[in-house]
Scaffold this motif. Sequence first.
Motif, short mmCIF file in Angstrom:
data_model
loop_
_atom_site.label_atom_id
_atom_site.label_comp_id
_atom_site.label_asym_id
_atom_site.label_seq_id
_atom_site.Cartn_x
_atom_site.Cartn_y
_atom_site.Cartn_z
N ARG A 59 0.81 -1.22 0.00
CA ARG A 59 0.00 0.00 0.00
C ARG A 59 0.85 1.28 0.00
O ARG A 59 0.30 2.38 0.10
CB ARG A 59 -0.93 0.01 1.22
N LEU A 60 2.17 1.13 -0.09
CA LEU A 60 3.02 2.33 -0.15
C LEU A 60 2.53 3.26 -1.25
O LEU A 60 2.13 2.82 -2.32
CB LEU A 60 4.48 1.94 -0.41
N GLY A 61 2.57 4.55 -0.97
CA GLY A 61 2.10 5.57 -1.90
C GLY A 61 0.65 5.95 -1.65
O GLY A 61 0.23 7.04 -2.01
N THR A 68 5.73 4.29 -4.33
CA THR A 68 5.05 3.01 -4.25
C THR A 68 6.04 1.86 -3.99
O THR A 68 7.26 2.04 -4.07
CB THR A 68 4.32 2.71 -5.57
N LEU A 69 5.48 0.69 -3.72
CA LEU A 69 6.31 -0.52 -3.57
C LEU A 69 7.08 -0.78 -4.85
O LEU A 69 8.26 -1.16 -4.80
CB LEU A 69 5.44 -1.72 -3.20
N GLU A 70 6.45 -0.57 -5.98
CA GLU A 70 7.14 -0.77 -7.26
C GLU A 70 8.33 0.18 -7.39
O GLU A 70 9.40 -0.22 -7.87
CB GLU A 70 6.17 -0.58 -8.43
N ARG A 90 12.21 -1.15 -7.76
CA ARG A 90 13.10 -0.70 -8.84
C ARG A 90 14.37 -0.07 -8.26
O ARG A 90 15.47 -0.30 -8.75
CB ARG A 90 12.38 0.31 -9.74
N GLN A 91 14.20 0.72 -7.19
CA GLN A 91 15.36 1.35 -6.56
C GLN A 91 16.30 0.31 -5.97
O GLN A 91 17.51 0.41 -6.11
CB GLN A 91 14.89 2.33 -5.48
N CYS A 92 15.74 -0.71 -5.30
CA CYS A 92 16.57 -1.76 -4.72
C CYS A 92 17.34 -2.52 -5.80
O CYS A 92 18.52 -2.84 -5.63
CB CYS A 92 15.72 -2.73 -3.89
N ARG A 111 21.17 -9.06 12.09
CA ARG A 111 22.52 -8.48 12.10
C ARG A 111 22.46 -7.02 12.53
O ARG A 111 23.35 -6.52 13.21
CB ARG A 111 23.11 -8.62 10.70
N GLY A 112 21.40 -6.32 12.12
CA GLY A 112 21.24 -4.92 12.47
C GLY A 112 19.84 -4.44 12.16
O GLY A 112 19.04 -5.19 11.60
N LYS A 113 19.59 -3.20 12.52
CA LYS A 113 18.26 -2.59 12.31
C LYS A 113 18.46 -1.15 11.85
O LYS A 113 19.25 -0.41 12.44
CB LYS A 113 17.47 -2.62 13.61
N ILE A 114 17.73 -0.76 10.79
CA ILE A 114 17.77 0.59 10.27
C ILE A 114 16.34 1.11 10.25
O ILE A 114 15.45 0.45 9.71
CB ILE A 114 18.38 0.62 8.86
N SER A 115 16.13 2.27 10.84
CA SER A 115 14.77 2.79 10.99
C SER A 115 14.74 4.29 10.75
O SER A 115 15.63 5.01 11.21
CB SER A 115 14.29 2.48 12.41
N GLY A 116 13.73 4.74 10.01
CA GLY A 116 13.47 6.16 9.89
C GLY A 116 14.18 6.88 8.76
O GLY A 116 14.08 8.09 8.66
N LEU A 117 14.86 6.16 7.89
CA LEU A 117 15.59 6.81 6.80
C LEU A 117 14.91 6.65 5.46
O LEU A 117 15.54 6.87 4.41
CB LEU A 117 17.03 6.26 6.74
N GLY A 118 13.63 6.27 5.46
CA GLY A 118 12.92 6.09 4.21
C GLY A 118 13.52 4.95 3.40
O GLY A 118 14.07 3.99 3.94
N PHE A 119 13.42 5.08 2.08
CA PHE A 119 13.93 4.03 1.20
C PHE A 119 15.45 3.89 1.32
O PHE A 119 16.00 2.81 1.08
CB PHE A 119 13.57 4.33 -0.25
N LEU A 120 16.14 4.95 1.71
CA LEU A 120 17.60 4.89 1.86
C LEU A 120 18.01 3.79 2.83
O LEU A 120 19.07 3.18 2.67
CB LEU A 120 18.13 6.25 2.35
#
Length: 143
Positions: free
Chosen positions: A12-14, A25-27, A31-33, A120-129
């Motif tokens: 439901r992103l976007g 969006t998820l799409e 694509r970015q990944c 291994r780790g956790k990343i939170s709050g940086l958006g798609f980055l």
Amino acid sequence: MLLVLNGPNLNRLGRREPGVYGSQTLEDLERQCEAWGAELGESVTCRQSNYEGQLIDWIHEAEEQGYDGIVLNPGALTHSSYALRDAIASQPLPVVEVHISNVDAREAFRHVSLTAPVCRGKISGLGFLGYRLAMEALTESAS
């Protein structure tokens, strides 16, 4: 080879709470990944499911399918799924937990992650980055 898994409601992103999750969006994320993976010399497979069991199956199968690591955004299952936590712990691949929003700045129930202690780790709050940083961390640890 990296596996990017997105859990419930990320399809439901976007459309879902754009003030929290943005308008992409998820799409767009997938694509970015894939592009970031190419930059890192990694092939990337992206999958999303609203079903806990499907995510667990993909985690169980990842090593035998040749993946080197998993980027996981478990969505709300982060805070409620002991089964997902156990799936992560039961397999040898490194997993980095990612959240688009800063879960620690949101509702109190989001402050506890059942899955992060076995990642291994956790990343939170940086958006798609955050996904890119997780991919970089997994690529570094594999070399």
